[in-house]
Design a protein around this motif. Structure first.
Motif, PDB file in Angstrom:
ATOM      1  N   ALA A  84      48.664  40.427  35.181  1.00 52.29           N
ATOM      2  CA  ALA A  84      47.477  40.878  34.317  1.00 52.29           C
ATOM      3  C   ALA A  84      46.888  39.003  33.739  1.00 52.29           C
ATOM      4  O   ALA A  84      46.022  38.942  33.393  1.00 52.29           O
ATOM      5  CB  ALA A  84      47.426  42.394  33.362  1.00 52.29           C
ATOM      6  N   ILE A  85      47.834  38.627  33.318  1.00 51.96           N
ATOM      7  CA  ILE A  85      48.520  37.272  32.034  1.00 51.96           C
ATOM      8  C   ILE A  85      47.321  36.180  32.858  1.00 51.96           C
ATOM      9  O   ILE A  85      46.770  35.540  32.898  1.00 51.96           O
ATOM     10  CB  ILE A  85      49.211  36.774  31.466  1.00 51.96           C
ATOM     11  N   GLU A  86      47.990  36.117  34.063  1.00 54.86           N
ATOM     12  CA  GLU A  86      47.746  35.518  35.237  1.00 54.86           C
ATOM     13  C   GLU A  86      46.170  35.373  36.121  1.00 54.86           C
ATOM     14  O   GLU A  86      46.068  34.664  36.008  1.00 54.86           O
ATOM     15  CB  GLU A  86      48.988  35.219  36.321  1.00 54.86           C
ATOM     16  N   ASN A  87      45.904  36.548  35.825  1.00 54.68           N
ATOM     17  CA  ASN A  87      45.102  36.595  36.569  1.00 54.68           C
ATOM     18  C   ASN A  87      44.099  36.067  35.609  1.00 54.68           C
ATOM     19  O   ASN A  87      42.652  35.378  35.953  1.00 54.68           O
ATOM     20  CB  ASN A  87      44.472  37.515  37.037  1.00 54.68           C
ATOM     21  N   HIS A  88      44.144  36.361  34.716  1.00 55.88           N
ATOM     22  CA  HIS A  88      43.108  36.373  33.968  1.00 55.88           C
ATOM     23  C   HIS A  88      42.804  34.828  33.963  1.00 55.88           C
ATOM     24  O   HIS A  88      42.092  34.253  33.263  1.00 55.88           O
ATOM     25  CB  HIS A  88      43.097  36.506  32.318  1.00 55.88           C
ATOM     26  N   VAL A  89      43.544  34.119  33.507  1.00 56.58           N
ATOM     27  CA  VAL A  89      43.955  32.637  32.993  1.00 56.58           C
ATOM     28  C   VAL A  89      44.000  31.907  34.177  1.00 56.58           C
ATOM     29  O   VAL A  89      42.951  31.134  34.153  1.00 56.58           O
ATOM     30  CB  VAL A  89      45.315  32.131  32.714  1.00 56.58           C
TER      31      VAL A  89
END
Length: 187
Positions: A84-89
Motif C-alpha cells: 500500500a505504501i509503495e503504490n501510493h508513493v
C-alpha cells in the motif's frame, strides 16, 4: 536519541553545527525508551518556504505512512503494508527507499519482523492482535538508491534528490491500529 537529516539525507543524520536555510527540508527521527519499552517516530518538516516539489514529497511520504497504518488489521498479511505504501508513493511520482525498512519494536528498538515499504500484497505472516510495529516509509524524489557518507552512519540519496521520512510506533488492537507516538493535534 535523535537523528537529524537535511535535504538529500535519508536517515541517520548526525546532529551537529550546521545552518539550515530557507527551502531546506528537515527529517527528525526520535527514539525513546520508557519502562523498558522502545518507541520510534519521525517527521519531515519544511524550513521556511519550500518548493512545490519538496512539499509534494513531504505530503506523499506522510500520507503513505497513514495508508500503511490502515493496512494493520487482524488477518491482513505483513506485505499488505508495504504494498500500500509503495503504490501510493509511485502514483505520486516518487520512489521508496529499499535499503531501510520498518520493523517490530518492543523491548528492543529493532525486532522481527522487518517491514519493507514495497512489494507484493498477500505475503508473509498474518497480522494478529498485540503486534507492535514501527512503520517508516522513506521516500526519495528521484531514484531509490542509497549511499553511506564517510561517517558510516548518514544515508543519502545516490542522485542528490530530496528525501522525506515519517514514522510511527503502532499497536494492533482488536479494534485496529493504535498509534502510540501520535502527538496531540498532528496527523
Amino acid at each position: 536519541a535523535v537523528c537529524v537529516s537535511v535535504n538529500d539525507e535519508i536517515v541517520h543524520g548526525i546532529p551537529g553545527p550546521r545552518v539550515l536555510k530557507d527551502g531546506d527540508i528537515l527529517g527528525i527521527d526520535f527514539g525513546i525508551v520508557l519502562n523498558g519499552f522502545h518507541g520510534d517516530s519521525a517527521v519531515t518538516i519544511p524550513v521556511g518556504e519550500i518548493s512545490p516539489d519538496a512539499e509534494a514529497l513531504i505530503h506523499a511520504t506522510r500520507d503513505s505512512l497513514y495508508i500503511g497504518i490502515e493496512q494493520m488489521a487482524v488477518g491482513h498479511r505483513l506485505s499488505d503494508i508495504g504494498h500500500a505504501i509503495e503504490n501510493h508513493v509511485t502514483e505520486k511520482g516518487f520512489s521508496v527507499v529499499r535499503q531501510f525498512v520498518g520493523h517490530g519494536i518492543g523491548r528492543e528498538l529493532h525486532e522481527s519482523p522487518q517491514i519493507p515499504n514495497y512489494g507484493r500484497s498477500g505475503r508473509g505472516p498474518r497480522l494478529v492482535e498485540g503486534m507492535v510495529f514501527a512503520l517508516e516509509p522513506m521516500v526519495n524524489a528521484g531514484e531509490h538508491g542509497v549511499r553511506m557518507l564517510g561517517d558510516e552512519w548518514t544515508a543519502v540519496t545516490t542522485d542528490g534528490s530530496l528525501s522525506a521520512h515519517f514514522e510511527h510506533t503502532v499497536f494492533l488492537s482488536d479494534n485496529g491500529p493504535e498509534i502510540l507516538t501520535q502527538v496531540s493535534g498532528s496527523h
